[in-house]
Motif scaffolding. Structure first.
Motif, PDB file in Angstrom:
ATOM      1  N   UNK A  72      55.806 133.225  33.270  1.00 39.73           N
ATOM      2  CA  UNK A  72      57.176 132.412  34.050  1.00 39.73           C
ATOM      3  C   UNK A  72      56.945 131.991  35.508  1.00 39.73           C
ATOM      4  N   UNK A  73      56.058 132.969  36.296  1.00 40.83           N
ATOM      5  CA  UNK A  73      55.942 132.598  37.682  1.00 40.83           C
ATOM      6  C   UNK A  73      55.086 131.663  37.639  1.00 40.83           C
ATOM      7  N   UNK A  74      53.811 131.266  36.901  1.00 43.35           N
ATOM      8  CA  UNK A  74      53.027 130.374  36.850  1.00 43.35           C
ATOM      9  C   UNK A  74      53.708 128.766  36.682  1.00 43.35           C
ATOM     10  N   UNK A  75      54.586 128.773  35.436  1.00 48.49           N
ATOM     11  CA  UNK A  75      55.317 127.817  35.267  1.00 48.49           C
ATOM     12  C   UNK A  75      56.351 127.407  36.255  1.00 48.49           C
ATOM     13  N   UNK A  83      51.859 120.319  32.127  1.00 48.66           N
ATOM     14  CA  UNK A  83      53.246 120.448  31.199  1.00 48.66           C
ATOM     15  C   UNK A  83      54.050 120.951  31.768  1.00 48.66           C
ATOM     16  N   UNK A  84      55.661 120.390  31.690  1.00 44.37           N
ATOM     17  CA  UNK A  84      56.607 121.265  32.204  1.00 44.37           C
ATOM     18  C   UNK A  84      56.935 122.332  31.215  1.00 44.37           C
ATOM     19  N   UNK A  85      56.763 123.505  31.615  1.00 46.13           N
ATOM     20  CA  UNK A  85      56.854 124.401  30.443  1.00 46.13           C
ATOM     21  C   UNK A  85      58.358 124.898  30.536  1.00 46.13           C
ATOM     22  N   UNK A  86      59.121 124.678  31.422  1.00 43.49           N
ATOM     23  CA  UNK A  86      60.401 125.389  31.637  1.00 43.49           C
ATOM     24  C   UNK A  86      61.625 124.449  31.893  1.00 43.49           C
ATOM     25  N   UNK A  92      70.224 122.497  30.634  1.00 42.57           N
ATOM     26  CA  UNK A  92      70.597 122.862  29.288  1.00 42.57           C
ATOM     27  C   UNK A  92      69.090 123.054  28.439  1.00 42.57           C
ATOM     28  N   UNK A  93      68.380 122.246  28.793  1.00 44.59           N
ATOM     29  CA  UNK A  93      66.850 122.487  27.940  1.00 44.59           C
ATOM     30  C   UNK A  93      66.162 123.708  28.561  1.00 44.59           C
ATOM     31  N   UNK A  94      66.395 124.068  29.952  1.00 46.00           N
ATOM     32  CA  UNK A  94      65.641 125.164  30.561  1.00 46.00           C
ATOM     33  C   UNK A  94      66.429 126.303  29.983  1.00 46.00           C
TER      34      UNK A  94
END
Length: 219
Positions: A72-75, A83-86, A92-94
């Motif tokens: 979570x921190x790295x993202x 890649x946008x992992x969050x 809403x997507x987040x």
């Protein structure tokens, strides 16, 4: 200063963090921790993680443990890289990404981890696998995967039609699970199978999978 990750490539939790770092295309140093000689239970390592578990991430003066906290921190820190992992540009997507990362942590992992332990770790430690533990968790996992099958019938990935942290957090454990006699639980669910084939073929995972050889002969 390069990030330092303390752990072992055979560890599902270490590789979870490594996959995330590779998705973000960031340089990091993997610092091996000899868990077989209990190095992770010695004061130098306990000063990094008082619970004595790998992995640990060091980023300058910040020290983190717990693999999902690390991803979570790295993202978040590197949200503009790779890649946008969050899904940080869409609230809403987040939020949906967060829901399915919680699902992995609270439903998927508690079912699949005991199966992996009994199949790989117990024999390695000279123990007989406990079939009752396996059977109980196979039934739990079936129910979780039924939910996944329904979800993945309407979206390519768990949080939507985009790869995210929700999918990434599944990869390392599922890799080992697919080498057990219970891989049919995924293979017999077509949408789950397609999802697994997709997320396990990503370049970031291919960079770490060679080190995931726990309980197997290395030739």
């Amino acid at each position: 200063m390069a990030l330092k990750l303390y752990g072992l490539p055979m560890s599902t939790n270490t590789t979870r963090a490594m996959i995330c770092l590779h998705e973000k295309e960031v340089d990091f140093e993997l610092v091996p921790v000899n868990v077989f000689s209990a190095e992770h239970k010695q004061p130098p390592f306990l000063s990094k993680n008082p619970f004595g578990l790998i992995p640990v991430l060091e980023d300058g003066d910040l020290t983190l443990f717990e693999s999902r906290a690390i991803t979570a921190y790295v993202a978040e820190k590197l949200k503009e890289t790779g890649e946008d992992l969050i899904r940080h540009k869409d609230a809403k997507e987040a939020a949906v990404v967060k829901v399915w990362t919680e699902v992995e942590s609270h439903y998927y992992d508690p079912a699949v981890s005991p199966i992996i332990y009994e199949y790989f770790v117990a024999p390695f430690e000279g123990k007989e696998p406990d079939k009752s533990v396996i059977d109980t968790n196979v039934e739990k996992l079936k129910k979780v995967l039924d939910v996944y099958e329904g979800r993945l019938s309407s979206s390519k990935y768990l949080a939507g039609d985009f790869y995210s942290l929700a999918d990434l957090n599944h990869v390392s454990e599922t890799h080992y699970f697919m080498q057990t006699p219970y891989a049919s639980l995924i293979n017999e669910r077509p949408h789950v199978k397609a999802w697994w084939e997709d997320i396990s073929s990503r370049p970031a995972f291919n960079k770490v999978v060679g080190g995931m050889t726990f309980g197997q002969s290395q030739e």
